[in-house]
Design a protein around this motif. Structure first.
Motif, short mmCIF file in Angstrom:
data_model
loop_
_atom_site.label_atom_id
_atom_site.label_comp_id
_atom_site.label_asym_id
_atom_site.label_seq_id
_atom_site.Cartn_x
_atom_site.Cartn_y
_atom_site.Cartn_z
N PRO A 40 0.80 21.33 15.53
CA PRO A 40 1.15 20.94 14.18
C PRO A 40 2.26 19.61 14.04
N HIS A 41 2.76 19.33 15.19
CA HIS A 41 3.38 17.98 15.21
C HIS A 41 2.62 16.72 15.36
N ALA A 42 1.42 16.74 15.94
CA ALA A 42 0.64 15.97 16.08
C ALA A 42 -0.18 15.63 14.54
N VAL A 43 -0.23 16.77 13.80
CA VAL A 43 -1.04 16.67 12.58
C VAL A 43 0.11 15.99 11.78
N ALA A 44 1.04 16.23 11.54
CA ALA A 44 2.45 15.68 10.76
C ALA A 44 2.75 14.35 11.14
N LEU A 45 2.70 13.94 12.48
CA LEU A 45 2.68 12.68 12.97
C LEU A 45 1.62 11.77 12.41
N SER A 46 0.54 12.24 12.60
CA SER A 46 -0.74 11.40 12.22
C SER A 46 -0.65 11.48 10.60
N ALA A 47 -0.37 12.31 9.90
CA ALA A 47 -0.17 12.10 8.47
C ALA A 47 0.66 11.03 8.07
N PHE A 48 1.81 11.01 8.66
CA PHE A 48 3.00 10.13 8.43
C PHE A 48 2.52 8.78 8.82
N ALA A 49 1.58 8.51 9.90
CA ALA A 49 1.40 7.19 10.59
C ALA A 49 0.44 6.65 9.44
N TRP A 50 -0.35 7.35 8.80
CA TRP A 50 -1.64 6.84 7.98
C TRP A 50 -1.18 6.82 6.69
N SER A 51 -0.07 7.62 6.17
CA SER A 51 0.74 7.28 5.09
C SER A 51 1.35 5.95 4.89
N LEU A 52 2.06 5.48 6.09
CA LEU A 52 2.51 4.42 6.38
C LEU A 52 1.49 3.30 6.41
N THR A 53 0.52 3.46 6.78
CA THR A 53 -0.77 2.41 6.84
C THR A 53 -1.24 1.96 5.49
N GLY A 54 -1.08 3.41 4.28
CA GLY A 54 -1.65 3.15 3.04
C GLY A 54 -0.31 2.42 2.23
N VAL A 55 0.83 2.66 2.85
CA VAL A 55 1.84 1.95 2.08
C VAL A 55 1.75 0.38 2.44
N GLY A 56 1.38 0.01 3.68
CA GLY A 56 1.49 -1.23 4.23
C GLY A 56 0.36 -1.82 3.55
N MET A 57 -1.07 -1.31 3.28
CA MET A 57 -2.06 -1.99 2.53
C MET A 57 -1.74 -2.36 0.94
N ILE A 58 -0.96 -1.37 0.58
CA ILE A 58 -0.54 -1.82 -0.90
C ILE A 58 0.43 -3.05 -0.98
N PHE A 59 1.28 -3.11 0.13
CA PHE A 59 2.12 -4.27 0.07
C PHE A 59 1.39 -5.62 0.30
N LEU A 60 0.40 -5.40 1.21
CA LEU A 60 -0.41 -6.83 1.66
C LEU A 60 -1.30 -7.01 0.34
N LEU A 61 -1.94 -6.08 -0.14
CA LEU A 61 -2.72 -6.37 -1.36
C LEU A 61 -1.94 -6.83 -2.59
N SER A 62 -0.79 -6.35 -2.84
CA SER A 62 0.14 -6.66 -3.69
C SER A 62 0.58 -8.18 -3.67
N ARG A 63 1.22 -8.42 -2.44
CA ARG A 63 1.59 -9.73 -2.24
C ARG A 63 0.52 -10.76 -2.12
N TYR A 64 -0.72 -10.39 -1.99
CA TYR A 64 -1.86 -11.52 -1.96
C TYR A 64 -2.12 -11.66 -3.50
N ARG A 65 -2.16 -10.81 -4.31
CA ARG A 65 -2.60 -11.09 -5.80
C ARG A 65 -1.49 -11.28 -6.65
N GLY A 66 -0.21 -10.93 -6.34
CA GLY A 66 1.01 -10.91 -6.90
C GLY A 66 1.50 -9.46 -7.34
N ALA A 67 2.78 -9.30 -7.00
CA ALA A 67 3.20 -7.64 -7.16
C ALA A 67 3.39 -7.40 -8.62
N THR A 68 2.44 -7.59 -9.54
CA THR A 68 2.59 -7.07 -10.80
C THR A 68 2.27 -5.44 -10.70
#
Length: 356
Positions: free
Chosen positions: A136-164
């Motif tokens: 279960p620790h591997a599952v939780a770690l993978s879930a956290f890592a991919w959630s951070l990837t999602g946050v990073g994508m949102i930041f990159l897309l927002s900064r590229y188009r303007g963070a409205t």
């Protein structure tokens, strides 16, 4: 004049403290109702007898090993999701933002599915026994890592188009769509046991709550709540805009990134343990804001209490509505949250809150 202002402020604080006290009492009453509700016949006297050491062995097994872990899991998960939603909405100044709508929940679910299929985290403990994951620790770690990837994508897309606000929401839709496609791909390549475990994730169910995974959730929830509490003033300062916050000495990007990472951590842990539970992080902060306003020092603790009550109440209904059939709580929160959120939108923006 000063005396009048102080009196008004004390009245302001007293009303909000009273609201939180009522929420706490409602939460305790719901917990007691949940303890005695279910297919097994457990009475209130049996519950109090257990605390006096006079309960039966049957009541002890049902309450201590089944119902009590589930109740605590509902309260802690509801608090984590609601506070995460409130923080995200404050940091982005966007009432539509939440761990679910921004794709953080979906990214975490994909991370869990990825671990189940690619790392063989799902053991042969049962076709849909998510609690029987081999690691279960591997599952939780993978879930956290991919959630951070999602946050990073949102930041990159927002900064590229303007963070409205609109760009952030659209970025969340993109991340949600990609996560859904990834989960579908994992399901396509999964075996029968793995597929059942992944499908379980999409429901969101507290039936696999145990004392062991409660400690994992509690260990992360307490520091995160302290972190959010420490930054309540900075969150309040950012409500007037980034420039205003910078003039007050707030490191806007650092605070925003830290808050989103902490919210992603809480969300990913809940998802990694119990699956995707939608709308709690979106609807609960809206309801609380309409009652007590936008003051962060009351909004966050009130959201935590209301979130715990909302998810516990929903889970108790899920256990009793079609008894002995137990519905996954994620289905019920989606059914309840969608029309409730639509009602809130039709009543107007959460910024025009009704103050008590």
């Amino acid at each position: 004049m000063n005396g009048r202002i102080i009196g008004e402020y004390r009245k302001y604080v007293r009303r909000r403290m009273l609201f939180m006290l009522l929420l706490a009492m409602l939460l305790v009453a719901t917990a007691l109702w949940s303890t005695v509700s279910g297919s097994a016949d457990i009475r209130v006297a049996d519950v109090f007898g257990l605390f006096r050491g006079e309960g039966t062995d049957f009541a002890y097994r049902v309450v201590w090993h089944i119902r009590l872990p589930r109740i605590i899991a509902a309260v802690l998960s509801g608090m984590a999701l609601a506070v995460s939603g409130a923080v995200i909405q404050s940091l982005l100044r966007n009432p539509l933002a939440s761990p679910y709508t921004l794709g953080i929940s979906g990214s975490a679910a994909f991370g869990a599915a990825f671990a189940i299929v690619m790392f063989g985290a799902s053991a042969a403990g049962g076709s849909s026994d998510f609690a029987a994951t081999g690691n279960p620790h591997a599952v939780a770690l993978s879930a956290f890592a991919w959630s951070l990837t999602g946050v990073g994508m949102i930041f990159l897309l927002s900064r590229y188009r303007g963070a409205t606000p609109e760009t952030v929401i659209l970025s969340g839709i993109i991340v949600t769509s990609l996560s859904g496609a990834g989960i579908s791909a994992m399901q396509y390549f999964a075996g029968s046991v793995q597929l059942a475990a992944i499908v379980f994730w999409s429901f969101g169910d507290l039936g696999r709550a145990s004392w062991d995974n409660l400690w994992i959730l509690l260990t992360l929830l307490v520091p995160a709540m302290l972190f959010f509490g420490w930054h309540m003033w900075t969150y309040a300062a950012m409500q007037s805009g980034d420039e205003h916050a910078r003039s007050l000495g707030v490191k806007v990007h650092t605070v925003r990134l830290g808050g989103l990472v902490a919210a992603a951590l809480l969300t990913s842990v809940v998802v990694s343990l119990y699956g995707v539970i939608a709308f709690v992080g979106l609807v609960v902060p809206h309801i609380v804001r309409r009652i007590i306003g936008h003051d962060e020092q009351f909004l966050l603790p009130a959201s935590a209490l209301f979130g715990g009550f909302f998810l516990l109440f929903s889970d108790t209904l899920a256990r009793t509505l079609l008894a002995p059939v137990v519905l996954p709580v994620g289905i019920l929160t989606s059914f309840a949250g969608a029309p409730l959120f639509l009602f809130l939108l039709l009543r107007g923006s959460a910024g025009r809150s009704n103050r008590i």
